[in-house]
Design a protein around this motif. Sequence first.
Motif, PDB file in Angstrom:
ATOM      1  N   MET A 219      54.258 -57.946   7.893  1.00  0.00           N
ATOM      2  CA  MET A 219      53.097 -58.229   7.393  1.00  0.00           C
ATOM      3  C   MET A 219      53.306 -59.770   7.191  1.00  0.00           C
ATOM      4  N   GLY A 220      54.266 -60.488   7.362  1.00  0.00           N
ATOM      5  CA  GLY A 220      54.214 -61.982   7.371  1.00  0.00           C
ATOM      6  C   GLY A 220      54.555 -62.330   5.824  1.00  0.00           C
ATOM      7  N   ARG A 221      54.458 -61.787   4.823  1.00  0.00           N
ATOM      8  CA  ARG A 221      54.819 -62.070   3.597  1.00  0.00           C
ATOM      9  C   ARG A 221      55.026 -61.021   2.859  1.00  0.00           C
ATOM     10  N   ASN A 222      55.722 -61.197   1.582  1.00  0.00           N
ATOM     11  CA  ASN A 222      56.019 -60.085   0.679  1.00  0.00           C
ATOM     12  C   ASN A 222      54.958 -59.883  -0.426  1.00  0.00           C
ATOM     13  N   PHE A 223      54.425 -58.854  -0.505  1.00  0.00           N
ATOM     14  CA  PHE A 223      53.221 -58.512  -1.482  1.00  0.00           C
ATOM     15  C   PHE A 223      53.187 -57.249  -2.087  1.00  0.00           C
ATOM     16  N   THR A 224      52.216 -56.783  -2.919  1.00  0.00           N
ATOM     17  CA  THR A 224      52.211 -55.551  -3.553  1.00  0.00           C
ATOM     18  C   THR A 224      50.732 -54.831  -3.052  1.00  0.00           C
ATOM     19  N   GLY A 225      50.775 -53.511  -2.794  1.00  0.00           N
ATOM     20  CA  GLY A 225      49.542 -52.885  -2.392  1.00  0.00           C
ATOM     21  C   GLY A 225      49.768 -51.809  -1.447  1.00  0.00           C
ATOM     22  N   TRP A 226      49.200 -51.782  -0.500  1.00  0.00           N
ATOM     23  CA  TRP A 226      49.365 -50.531   0.427  1.00  0.00           C
ATOM     24  C   TRP A 226      48.685 -51.042   1.762  1.00  0.00           C
ATOM     25  N   PRO A 227      48.830 -50.269   2.865  1.00  0.00           N
ATOM     26  CA  PRO A 227      48.326 -50.455   4.356  1.00  0.00           C
ATOM     27  C   PRO A 227      46.811 -49.624   4.274  1.00  0.00           C
ATOM     28  N   ARG A 228      46.247 -50.300   5.380  1.00  0.00           N
ATOM     29  CA  ARG A 228      45.032 -49.715   5.750  1.00  0.00           C
ATOM     30  C   ARG A 228      45.430 -49.334   7.322  1.00  0.00           C
ATOM     31  N   LEU A 229      45.540 -47.878   7.264  1.00  0.00           N
ATOM     32  CA  LEU A 229      45.808 -47.474   8.632  1.00  0.00           C
ATOM     33  C   LEU A 229      44.557 -46.992   9.609  1.00  0.00           C
ATOM     34  N   LYS A 230      44.536 -47.555  10.733  1.00  0.00           N
ATOM     35  CA  LYS A 230      43.545 -46.996  11.727  1.00  0.00           C
ATOM     36  C   LYS A 230      44.268 -46.220  13.019  1.00  0.00           C
ATOM     37  N   VAL A 231      43.938 -44.956  13.244  1.00  0.00           N
ATOM     38  CA  VAL A 231      44.711 -44.398  14.254  1.00  0.00           C
ATOM     39  C   VAL A 231      44.021 -43.308  14.942  1.00  0.00           C
ATOM     40  N   SER A 232      44.141 -42.933  16.072  1.00  0.00           N
ATOM     41  CA  SER A 232      43.445 -41.681  16.660  1.00  0.00           C
ATOM     42  C   SER A 232      44.498 -40.899  17.130  1.00  0.00           C
ATOM     43  N   GLY A 233      44.271 -39.445  17.320  1.00  0.00           N
ATOM     44  CA  GLY A 233      45.443 -38.655  17.572  1.00  0.00           C
ATOM     45  C   GLY A 233      44.943 -37.162  17.412  1.00  0.00           C
ATOM     46  N   PRO A 234      46.134 -36.312  18.033  1.00  0.00           N
ATOM     47  CA  PRO A 234      45.869 -34.981  17.530  1.00  0.00           C
ATOM     48  C   PRO A 234      45.837 -34.439  16.378  1.00  0.00           C
ATOM     49  N   ALA A 235      44.961 -33.394  15.850  1.00  0.00           N
ATOM     50  CA  ALA A 235      44.911 -32.876  14.744  1.00  0.00           C
ATOM     51  C   ALA A 235      46.319 -32.141  14.319  1.00  0.00           C
ATOM     52  N   GLY A 236      46.742 -32.595  13.210  1.00  0.00           N
ATOM     53  CA  GLY A 236      48.085 -32.072  12.622  1.00  0.00           C
ATOM     54  C   GLY A 236      49.110 -33.250  12.974  1.00  0.00           C
ATOM     55  N   THR A 237      48.919 -34.187  13.549  1.00  0.00           N
ATOM     56  CA  THR A 237      49.960 -35.437  13.741  1.00  0.00           C
ATOM     57  C   THR A 237      50.216 -35.818  12.288  1.00  0.00           C
ATOM     58  N   GLU A 238      51.655 -35.833  12.010  1.00  0.00           N
ATOM     59  CA  GLU A 238      51.977 -36.700  10.596  1.00  0.00           C
ATOM     60  C   GLU A 238      52.474 -38.046  10.854  1.00  0.00           C
ATOM     61  N   ILE A 239      52.024 -38.844  10.364  1.00  0.00           N
ATOM     62  CA  ILE A 239      52.439 -40.373  10.332  1.00  0.00           C
ATOM     63  C   ILE A 239      53.355 -40.722   9.171  1.00  0.00           C
ATOM     64  N   VAL A 240      54.425 -41.145   9.205  1.00  0.00           N
ATOM     65  CA  VAL A 240      55.174 -41.466   7.901  1.00  0.00           C
ATOM     66  C   VAL A 240      55.430 -43.176   7.694  1.00  0.00           C
ATOM     67  N   LEU A 241      54.854 -43.478   6.536  1.00  0.00           N
ATOM     68  CA  LEU A 241      55.062 -45.020   6.532  1.00  0.00           C
ATOM     69  C   LEU A 241      56.039 -45.285   5.406  1.00  0.00           C
ATOM     70  N   LYS A 242      57.116 -46.058   5.660  1.00  0.00           N
ATOM     71  CA  LYS A 242      57.801 -46.500   4.668  1.00  0.00           C
ATOM     72  C   LYS A 242      57.933 -48.156   4.350  1.00  0.00           C
ATOM     73  N   TYR A 243      57.991 -48.607   3.303  1.00  0.00           N
ATOM     74  CA  TYR A 243      57.936 -49.765   2.928  1.00  0.00           C
ATOM     75  C   TYR A 243      59.260 -50.554   2.484  1.00  0.00           C
ATOM     76  N   ALA A 244      59.530 -51.783   2.688  1.00  0.00           N
ATOM     77  CA  ALA A 244      60.698 -52.535   2.445  1.00  0.00           C
ATOM     78  C   ALA A 244      60.427 -53.941   2.165  1.00  0.00           C
ATOM     79  N   GLU A 245      61.401 -54.696   1.534  1.00  0.00           N
ATOM     80  CA  GLU A 245      61.313 -56.248   1.500  1.00  0.00           C
ATOM     81  C   GLU A 245      62.172 -56.594   2.413  1.00  0.00           C
ATOM     82  N   LYS A 246      63.142 -55.991   2.944  1.00  0.00           N
ATOM     83  CA  LYS A 246      64.119 -56.455   3.804  1.00  0.00           C
ATOM     84  C   LYS A 246      64.102 -55.737   5.081  1.00  0.00           C
ATOM     85  N   ILE A 247      64.850 -56.314   6.345  1.00  0.00           N
ATOM     86  CA  ILE A 247      65.257 -55.434   7.464  1.00  0.00           C
ATOM     87  C   ILE A 247      66.687 -55.682   7.627  1.00  0.00           C
ATOM     88  N   ASP A 248      67.061 -54.749   8.448  1.00  0.00           N
ATOM     89  CA  ASP A 248      68.542 -54.683   8.665  1.00  0.00           C
ATOM     90  C   ASP A 248      68.765 -55.387  10.135  1.00  0.00           C
TER      91      ASP A 248
END
Length: 821
Positions: free
Chosen positions: A337-366
């Motif tokens: 996201m280019g910078r550290n901040f607080t809040g949440w995402p706004r997701l835009k997606v198309s796909g089959p019914a029942g598809t589960e998207i999992v979103l995890k959040y972190a300040e660091k990457i490995d």
Amino acid sequence: MIVRELACEHLKNPIGVDAVAPRLSWQLEDDKRNQSQTAYRLLVASSQAALDRNEGDLWDTGKVESDQSTLIEYAGRKLCSRQYCCWKVKTWDNTGTESEWSEAASWEMGLLQPDDWKAQWITADNADEPIVQPAPFFRKQLALAKPIRSARSYSCGLGYHELYINGSKIGDHVLDPAFTRFDRRVLYVTHDVTAMLQQGENILGVILGNGIFNQDLQCAWDFNKAPWRDNPRVILQIHITYADGSEETVLTGPDWKVTTGPIVFDATRSGEHYDARKELPGWNSTGYDDSAWTQAQPAQAPKGVMQSQMLPPIKVTRTLKPVAVNEAQPGVFVFDMGRNFTGWPRLKVSGPAGTEIVLKYAEKIDSKGGIDQSEIASFVKGREFQTDRFTLKGAGEETWEPRFTYHGFRWIEVRGFPGKPTLESIEGRVVHTSFESRGTFRCSNELINKIQECTLWSYVTNFHGYPTDCPQREKNGWTGDAHCVVEAGLYNFNAENAYEKWMLDFKHEQRDTGAVPCIIPTGGWGYEWGSGLCWDSAYLVIPWAIYLYRGDKRVLEQNYEGMKRYVDFVTREKEDRRGLVDFGLGDWVPPFGDASDYTAPVRYSASGFYYQDAVILANTAKLLGKPDDSEKYTKLAEKIKKAINNLYYDKIAGLYAGGTQTALGAALCQDFVEPSQRRKVARQLVAEIKQAKWRINAGLIGIKHIMLALNAIDRNDVAFRIATQTTFPSWGWWIEQGATTLWENWDGTSSRNHIMMGSISTWFYEALAGIRPAPDQPGFKHVVIRPSFIKDLDWVEAEHQTNHGPVRVSWQRGQGKLTLI
């Protein structure tokens, strides 16, 4: 002279005011120099028509000989609940010239008495034990027979709530109400809903989230064991005035209906799970069939008193676009996201019914580009943390964002996305207490500008109705973190109401003994580990700072007994035979060594705050007309000062507590050095910093004292060298590592969004720009302008919006001269 910027309780045209004697302020503008107010006249009326006739039927002060223009306490007719008040003011200048009347402003009282609440608390489930269940949706049909003149809603939904009328969400607040100690106080929210209601059929709707009111997550701070914990519940009251003057009140009660919907799980620290297949299209609009819904259940009221939420609400303040998306491993996408901040995402997606998207959040990457949540996991027992789940309904492009959680992050890991996401698939929604700016600072050194920007982001993203230590892991109101940056907060933002709310949280958390915890609000944790003078002193430091920087004496009046009780507790239960104290945390997270004792012994740091607290209490007592108390705490301060100097000061060497930067900075900043020794101690502080190659060697307590001490001894050249370092440890080193917010540890091993090192912003304003309130005229009634013309700076520009109006400073070098504007 023009009268402008009218405010009530620091707010513009507020509604839901529950201060029984609201305070009124204004600013003056004149194109002539050396103008000042010598008198004023205030009119407060119960209607605009009366005010237009210059009739103050609630209060007419007459001409008052006074130069006061801020926080004038209302002293007219007694105000009742929901009272509408409009007002204006005129002034006279020092030549006797009378101004025109100001533009009209207004305020409106809230519900002042407990019996003003006629509505019932309702819930979806009256279970004996609180459990986390799908979010309840409440609904009520309402028929209004006549045209509407005005309508106000008063609502409190715990933990969080959203109110809807006729299909539209009311207001732009999120995560309402602000967190309090719910068994002592709960906050209600007031909205003008006139435009949302209509003659004829209406539909009212409420959605509830768990918030911290019903947190079941087992983590280090035991909020799952909080004494207030219970299932979500709501109370709502709408007062309607019809065009013919008659009134009607709409209330929550057993005639409301309830069901569950797509929010199948929500928790403040864990995240939110949303199943779009369970959506309820049209549930909050007319024409919806609610025959399958059940009746709402009566709920027990929280034990806390109801008070109005008189601070800026939490809002979505801006939207960020991601700068990159990479596939860290097959099917696992990481958005930057280019910078550290607080809040949440706004997701835009198309796909089959029942598809589960999992979103995890972190300040660091490995090292492989995946997210790193290791700093979070150690505090949580066996549960997901900072994780959202969205299940598609399969109907074209779907857009979703959470309601009842927030995260601290820069990177988002996305799993289960149908196909390959693009940069258009996610936006970042920045969420925090919606402060207005009160200050700007820039200079010719871009590193300092970046540090200031990081400080501003860390400050706001760590304020969600109360000041937090970090948003990704704890979300706790650590007292030491907050008091170290209160001046910076007041220079940069309109934070006074939020701090005053937090001081009442202190009052509600204080035990009968006088002890306070290190996190506020708390569910019971923090009275032992972590509590101590270096942290607890927030209870005195913050009210005194509000008085100095805003001229607001009421916060001292409201908290004086608690402040006094705390200092008496320390004297009675913690003072040793020397007259010093040794408990709690010390100079937290210095760059080297043990955080508790390395830069200064805890006894030394705690005793320095003990002395400072006694001085504040003595000054407060004098201000409030309590001479016996003032004398008592002046004597206590002198006793502590003598004890510190006897044990810790080496008069020959000019060193305190071994001569560390923290020890010397505290001695000068907290002012327990004897006047005859100040020059010697000042020289030793500079020598110690030079020995460290002009780098900081302190934690959050030390860095504030060091920088402000260097300003006090006119060695801002040394402070500037510290501020512009780029080698470890330094703010500049953080910037070179890619920081966009301030960190908790100098080495970056812990939280990467902490405000506690942000006291440097105070130094920017007070040293480089030289803007300070005169100590004998609080609230910038008189202003001291004393910049430091650092040779390595070409220019400085700063502005601070005081309660009396803007103060601007600009200085620059050029063509062999220095210009100060």
